[in-house]
Design a protein around this motif. Structure first.
Motif, PDB file in Angstrom:
ATOM      1  N   TRP A 105       0.838  -1.210   0.000  1.00  0.00           N
ATOM      2  CA  TRP A 105       0.000   0.000   0.000  1.00  0.00           C
ATOM      3  C   TRP A 105       0.867   1.252   0.000  1.00  0.00           C
ATOM      4  O   TRP A 105       0.594   2.223  -0.688  1.00  0.00           O
ATOM      5  CB  TRP A 105      -0.916  -0.039   1.226  1.00  0.00           C
ATOM      6  CG  TRP A 105      -1.650   1.214   1.508  1.00  0.00           C
ATOM      7  CD1 TRP A 105      -2.642   1.767   0.751  1.00  0.00           C
ATOM      8  CD2 TRP A 105      -1.480   2.088   2.634  1.00  0.00           C
ATOM      9  NE1 TRP A 105      -3.095   2.914   1.334  1.00  0.00           N
ATOM     10  CE2 TRP A 105      -2.392   3.135   2.497  1.00  0.00           C
ATOM     11  CE3 TRP A 105      -0.640   2.063   3.749  1.00  0.00           C
ATOM     12  CZ2 TRP A 105      -2.500   4.161   3.422  1.00  0.00           C
ATOM     13  CZ3 TRP A 105      -0.738   3.083   4.674  1.00  0.00           C
ATOM     14  CH2 TRP A 105      -1.663   4.118   4.507  1.00  0.00           C
ATOM     15  N   ASP A 106       1.947   1.228   0.763  1.00  0.00           N
ATOM     16  CA  ASP A 106       2.851   2.377   0.778  1.00  0.00           C
ATOM     17  C   ASP A 106       4.304   1.896   0.854  1.00  0.00           C
ATOM     18  O   ASP A 106       4.930   1.914   1.909  1.00  0.00           O
ATOM     19  CB  ASP A 106       2.529   3.296   1.967  1.00  0.00           C
ATOM     20  CG  ASP A 106       3.199   4.653   1.795  1.00  0.00           C
ATOM     21  OD1 ASP A 106       4.067   4.775   0.908  1.00  0.00           O
ATOM     22  OD2 ASP A 106       2.858   5.586   2.536  1.00  0.00           O
ATOM     23  N   PRO A 107       4.842   1.460  -0.285  1.00  0.00           N
ATOM     24  CA  PRO A 107       6.180   0.868  -0.292  1.00  0.00           C
ATOM     25  C   PRO A 107       7.269   1.819   0.184  1.00  0.00           C
ATOM     26  O   PRO A 107       8.313   1.379   0.636  1.00  0.00           O
ATOM     27  CB  PRO A 107       6.402   0.500  -1.759  1.00  0.00           C
ATOM     28  CG  PRO A 107       5.067   0.551  -2.390  1.00  0.00           C
ATOM     29  CD  PRO A 107       4.244   1.508  -1.619  1.00  0.00           C
ATOM     30  N   ARG A 108       7.034   3.116   0.066  1.00  0.00           N
ATOM     31  CA  ARG A 108       8.092   4.046   0.447  1.00  0.00           C
ATOM     32  C   ARG A 108       8.215   4.140   1.968  1.00  0.00           C
ATOM     33  O   ARG A 108       9.307   4.125   2.511  1.00  0.00           O
ATOM     34  CB  ARG A 108       7.810   5.423  -0.139  1.00  0.00           C
ATOM     35  CG  ARG A 108       9.076   6.093  -0.534  1.00  0.00           C
ATOM     36  CD  ARG A 108       8.825   7.129  -1.545  1.00  0.00           C
ATOM     37  NE  ARG A 108      10.071   7.746  -1.945  1.00  0.00           N
ATOM     38  CZ  ARG A 108      10.128   8.906  -2.549  1.00  0.00           C
ATOM     39  NH1 ARG A 108       9.030   9.555  -2.830  1.00  0.00           N
ATOM     40  NH2 ARG A 108      11.269   9.413  -2.896  1.00  0.00           N
TER      41      ARG A 108
ATOM     42  N   SER B 113      12.897  -4.024   2.027  1.00  0.00           N
ATOM     43  CA  SER B 113      14.280  -4.414   1.708  1.00  0.00           C
ATOM     44  C   SER B 113      14.711  -5.593   2.572  1.00  0.00           C
ATOM     45  O   SER B 113      15.371  -6.508   2.086  1.00  0.00           O
ATOM     46  CB  SER B 113      15.234  -3.248   1.953  1.00  0.00           C
ATOM     47  OG  SER B 113      14.887  -2.188   1.123  1.00  0.00           O
TER      48      SER B 113
ATOM     49  N   GLY C 147      13.637  -8.695   1.176  1.00  0.00           N
ATOM     50  CA  GLY C 147      14.257  -9.090  -0.091  1.00  0.00           C
ATOM     51  C   GLY C 147      13.725  -8.356  -1.301  1.00  0.00           C
ATOM     52  O   GLY C 147      13.957  -8.772  -2.430  1.00  0.00           O
ATOM     53  N   GLY C 148      12.977  -7.288  -1.080  1.00  0.00           N
ATOM     54  CA  GLY C 148      12.495  -6.491  -2.210  1.00  0.00           C
ATOM     55  C   GLY C 148      10.999  -6.595  -2.406  1.00  0.00           C
ATOM     56  O   GLY C 148      10.344  -7.484  -1.853  1.00  0.00           O
ATOM     57  N   ILE C 149      10.488  -5.689  -3.209  1.00  0.00           N
ATOM     58  CA  ILE C 149       9.030  -5.576  -3.372  1.00  0.00           C
ATOM     59  C   ILE C 149       8.443  -6.800  -4.075  1.00  0.00           C
ATOM     60  O   ILE C 149       7.299  -7.172  -3.846  1.00  0.00           O
ATOM     61  CB  ILE C 149       8.662  -4.272  -4.115  1.00  0.00           C
ATOM     62  CG1 ILE C 149       7.193  -3.938  -3.856  1.00  0.00           C
ATOM     63  CG2 ILE C 149       8.940  -4.353  -5.607  1.00  0.00           C
ATOM     64  CD1 ILE C 149       6.865  -2.492  -3.953  1.00  0.00           C
ATOM     65  N   LYS C 150       9.256  -7.445  -4.901  1.00  0.00           N
ATOM     66  CA  LYS C 150       8.739  -8.621  -5.598  1.00  0.00           C
ATOM     67  C   LYS C 150       8.542  -9.790  -4.636  1.00  0.00           C
ATOM     68  O   LYS C 150       7.648 -10.606  -4.808  1.00  0.00           O
ATOM     69  CB  LYS C 150       9.667  -9.009  -6.735  1.00  0.00           C
ATOM     70  CG  LYS C 150       8.891  -9.222  -8.007  1.00  0.00           C
ATOM     71  CD  LYS C 150       9.773  -9.328  -9.174  1.00  0.00           C
ATOM     72  CE  LYS C 150       9.233  -8.467 -10.292  1.00  0.00           C
ATOM     73  NZ  LYS C 150      10.083  -8.439 -11.445  1.00  0.00           N
ATOM     74  N   VAL C 151       9.387  -9.869  -3.624  1.00  0.00           N
ATOM     75  CA  VAL C 151       9.238 -10.919  -2.610  1.00  0.00           C
ATOM     76  C   VAL C 151       7.935 -10.658  -1.840  1.00  0.00           C
ATOM     77  O   VAL C 151       7.124 -11.566  -1.634  1.00  0.00           O
ATOM     78  CB  VAL C 151      10.447 -10.930  -1.640  1.00  0.00           C
ATOM     79  CG1 VAL C 151      10.276 -12.006  -0.587  1.00  0.00           C
ATOM     80  CG2 VAL C 151      11.742 -11.133  -2.403  1.00  0.00           C
TER      81      VAL C 151
ATOM     82  N   ASP D 107       5.384  -8.886  -2.808  1.00  0.00           N
ATOM     83  CA  ASP D 107       4.254  -9.124  -3.699  1.00  0.00           C
ATOM     84  C   ASP D 107       4.029 -10.621  -3.908  1.00  0.00           C
ATOM     85  O   ASP D 107       2.886 -11.077  -3.964  1.00  0.00           O
ATOM     86  CB  ASP D 107       4.511  -8.451  -5.055  1.00  0.00           C
ATOM     87  CG  ASP D 107       3.360  -8.670  -6.008  1.00  0.00           C
ATOM     88  OD1 ASP D 107       2.323  -8.018  -5.820  1.00  0.00           O
ATOM     89  OD2 ASP D 107       3.488  -9.523  -6.914  1.00  0.00           O
ATOM     90  N   GLY D 108       5.128 -11.375  -3.994  1.00  0.00           N
ATOM     91  CA  GLY D 108       5.018 -12.828  -4.171  1.00  0.00           C
ATOM     92  C   GLY D 108       4.290 -13.476  -2.991  1.00  0.00           C
ATOM     93  O   GLY D 108       3.406 -14.317  -3.186  1.00  0.00           O
TER      94      GLY D 108
ATOM     95  N   LEU E 261       0.695 -12.470  -3.134  1.00  0.00           N
ATOM     96  CA  LEU E 261       0.012 -13.142  -4.241  1.00  0.00           C
ATOM     97  C   LEU E 261      -0.340 -14.586  -3.896  1.00  0.00           C
ATOM     98  O   LEU E 261      -1.478 -15.021  -4.089  1.00  0.00           O
ATOM     99  CB  LEU E 261       0.897 -13.105  -5.485  1.00  0.00           C
ATOM    100  CG  LEU E 261       0.358 -13.830  -6.709  1.00  0.00           C
ATOM    101  CD1 LEU E 261      -0.783 -13.032  -7.330  1.00  0.00           C
ATOM    102  CD2 LEU E 261       1.450 -14.035  -7.748  1.00  0.00           C
ATOM    103  N   ILE E 262       0.634 -15.322  -3.378  1.00  0.00           N
ATOM    104  CA  ILE E 262       0.378 -16.739  -3.122  1.00  0.00           C
ATOM    105  C   ILE E 262      -0.629 -16.902  -1.982  1.00  0.00           C
ATOM    106  O   ILE E 262      -1.476 -17.804  -1.991  1.00  0.00           O
ATOM    107  CB  ILE E 262       1.697 -17.528  -2.890  1.00  0.00           C
ATOM    108  CG1 ILE E 262       1.477 -19.015  -3.190  1.00  0.00           C
ATOM    109  CG2 ILE E 262       2.285 -17.323  -1.518  1.00  0.00           C
ATOM    110  CD1 ILE E 262       1.091 -19.327  -4.613  1.00  0.00           C
TER     111      ILE E 262
END
Lengths: 202, 367
Positions: free
Chosen positions: A143-146, A153, A156-160, A162-163, A166-167
């Motif tokens: 919602w507010d990554p900043r 971080s 491990g990053g926004i993709k982690v 999001d992963g 998602l799952i």
């Protein structure tokens, strides 16, 4: 006239239905965002806003529900599985997957302070008090990554993040499908639905 | 130091500009001491300009750091190339306004049409201007935010209120009418330049394009050399434009939040190297490998991934596709969950229907 035993108090029913509507909206809007070019249920911006609003509502109702059972002193008894519950899982699995088709009666009778059988207890405890908080937390980060950049971080990053989100979303979707179906396994097709509206089963 | 400057000024007093190169200008303007002089002291160094127009103060100051100026994009110019109204030293106290449009004609015209009141140097410092693609999205936006209040903007609309947008997307992406925007991948930190010889160290086959395996090789090589390379993504305009306004096509969220949007275009890789900054186009697929960049909805497991996976016969290539798909494998896992739940309902429900009569007959239980 015999007074009916309230299985689901009003507060619990309200929280349940608010949750139900929000979870459905979260799934729909979540899919709209992920499959943005393929689905046309909501405009992207609207999907994001509805998703965020529903997410916060789920957070508040989860706190309200947990708080209610906590204040009543029933949280552990209702939701936390014991060793005995774990041992009884095969019994209930056997009922749902085998004995049910032979027409056996349900081996568990719900009571207001002990309303879930072992399978339900393990499932609900995992879903509502481990996976849902994790889902809410990752949702907050997205919602507010900043604002939550250091936590993101660290993970491990926004993709982690999001992963994970998602799952878990797919897991909740699968759960909702199974949950709605299993709710039809009462002594009548709508008995459990009725109980979650009126508070008691016939 | 200021006395040295005054001495030098007297040295040049009365000389015509036979050779007024920038070293002459730096004798006074190259030292920060000029800033600590009193107005009277400074006035002694110039020819007073009674009644001449005084321009608003901007980012340009009386002091110009010669080293930084030399490294800037204007570093090959002489001062008089822009300050063309100087013909001798000491020069007039008040100079005419530098016309940036002499070189940046198109930008100046577009800017004039936009109706912005500020003069070029009030937003940009021409003495320290860096190559356009080296300026990060956040730095570009900070120029706009010196006048436009970030707080007020965030109250105006959802897009502005999301910090991630203002940090990763320069204002000009949505607010220039004729610009082309691209995803920019910045290789960092700056120290990796020591290990990157130049363009040829990144684009190994020399085709002017960095493919997934070349980028992966570069990152791997840097890690083996003891660096911790990062790849930061942002969205920026690729050519300067000052035709400001609201570019309505960017009001469509799907320009970024869809696999068919911005990410279909080749991103630009910006890498430091021993021979300066290298700019190379790369393939959109590399975005999958970034752990810290994901516009929601821009990427998911697709039929194309499946087709590519099954069409790869070579083991190396197959592994590369598997690795490139990366986080998108989660979609497959998710589909299995959902299909599993539906299969459970179908199987259980089917058996329930099949056994309905039997259960009713023997136990009087339906449902």
């Amino acid at each position: 006239m015999q007074e009916r035993e309230i299985l689901h108090p009003l507060w619990v029913r309200v929280c349940h239905w608010v949750h139900a509507v929000c979870i459905v909206l979260l799934i729909l809007t979540g899919f709209q965002m992920r499959f943005s070019d393929a689905l046309g249920m909501f405009a992207f911006g609207k999907a994001v806003r509805v998703h965020n609003f529903s997410g916060f509502l789920v957070l508040f109702t989860l706190l309200a529900l947990g708080g209610y059972y906590g204040l009543k002193g029933l949280f552990t008894r209702v939701y936390v599985p014991t060793r005995e519950d774990i041992n009884k899982i095969p019994l209930y699995a056997n009922y749902y997957f085998v004995r049910y088709f032979f027409g056996d009666p349900h081996p568990f009778t719900p009571k207001p302070d002990d309303k879930f059988n072992s399978l339900q207890k393990v499932t609900y405890f995992m879903l509502m008090f481990i996976l849902l908080p994790l889902q809410i937390l990752t949702g907050l980060f997205l919602w507010d990554p900043r604002t939550f950049s250091s936590a993101i971080s660290a993970l491990g990053g926004i993709k982690v993040v999001d992963g994970i989100h998602l799952i878990l979303a797919y897991s909740f979707f699968a759960f909702v499908i199974a949950h709605i179906y299993l709710a039809t396994l009462g002594h009548t097709f709508i008995a459990h639905f009725k109980a979650m509206i009126l508070g008691y089963e016939d | 130091m200021k006395y040295v400057a005054i001495f030098v000024m007297f040295l040049f007093w009365g000389l015509s500009t036979v050779a007024l190169d920038r070293e002459v200008c730096f004798e006074c303007h190259g030292s920060a001491d000029i800033l600590s002089m009193t107005e009277e002291e400074r006035l002694e160094m110039v020819v007073p300009s009674e009644g001449a127009e005084e321009w608003p103060q901007g980012l340009s100051t009386l002091h110009v750091d010669p080293d930084r100026f030399s490294r800037s994009v204007h570093g090959d110019f002489d001062c008089l190339d822009c300050h063309s109204d100087i013909s001798e030293v000491p020069h007039p106290q008040r100079l005419g306004r530098v016309d940036c449009g002499m070189c940046h004609e198109e930008v100046a015209e577009g800017y004039e049409e936009s109706g912005h009141p500020a003069l070029c140097y009030q937003c940009h410092n021409p003495h320290y201007a860096r190559p356009f693609m080296k300026v990060r999205a956040g730095e570009r936006s900070s120029v706009c935010l010196t006048c436009h209040d970030a707080g007020e903007l965030s109250e105006e609309g959802y897009i502005h209120s999301k910090h991630i947008h203002t940090g990763k997307i320069s204002c000009t992406v949505c607010h220039t009418l004729d610009s082309e925007s691209r995803l920019v991948l910045r290789l960092g930190p700056e120290e990796v330049a020591k290990a990157v010889k130049g363009k040829e160290a990144i684009d190994l086959n020399g085709d002017g394009f960095v493919d997934f395996s070349e980028l992966r090789g570069l990152l791997q090589g840097l890690r083996e050399a003891g660096f911790k390379p990062t790849l930061e993504a942002e969205v920026s305009v690729s050519e300067p434009s000052h035709k400001f306004g609201i570019n309505e096509k960017w009001e469509d969220c799907l320009r970024c939040h869809s696999p068919k949007g911005l990410l279909q275009r080749n991103p630009i890789l910006v890498s430091p190297s021993r021979r300066g900054t290298v700019l190379l186009e790369t393939e959109p697929k590399v975005v999958t490998s970034l752990s810290d960049f994901y516009p929601v909805g821009s990427d998911r497991f697709s039929y194309d991934d499946l087709r590519e996976l099954f069409s790869q016969r070579e083991e190396g290539k197959f592994n590369e596709v598997v690795s490139r798909i990366g986080w998108k494998w989660l979609d497959i896992l998710g589909y299995i969950f959902v299909i599993g739940a539906l299969a459970f309902v179908a199987l259980h429900g089917g058996l329930r229907l099949l056994t309905l009569k039997w259960r009713r007959r023997h136990h009087g239980r339906g449902g």
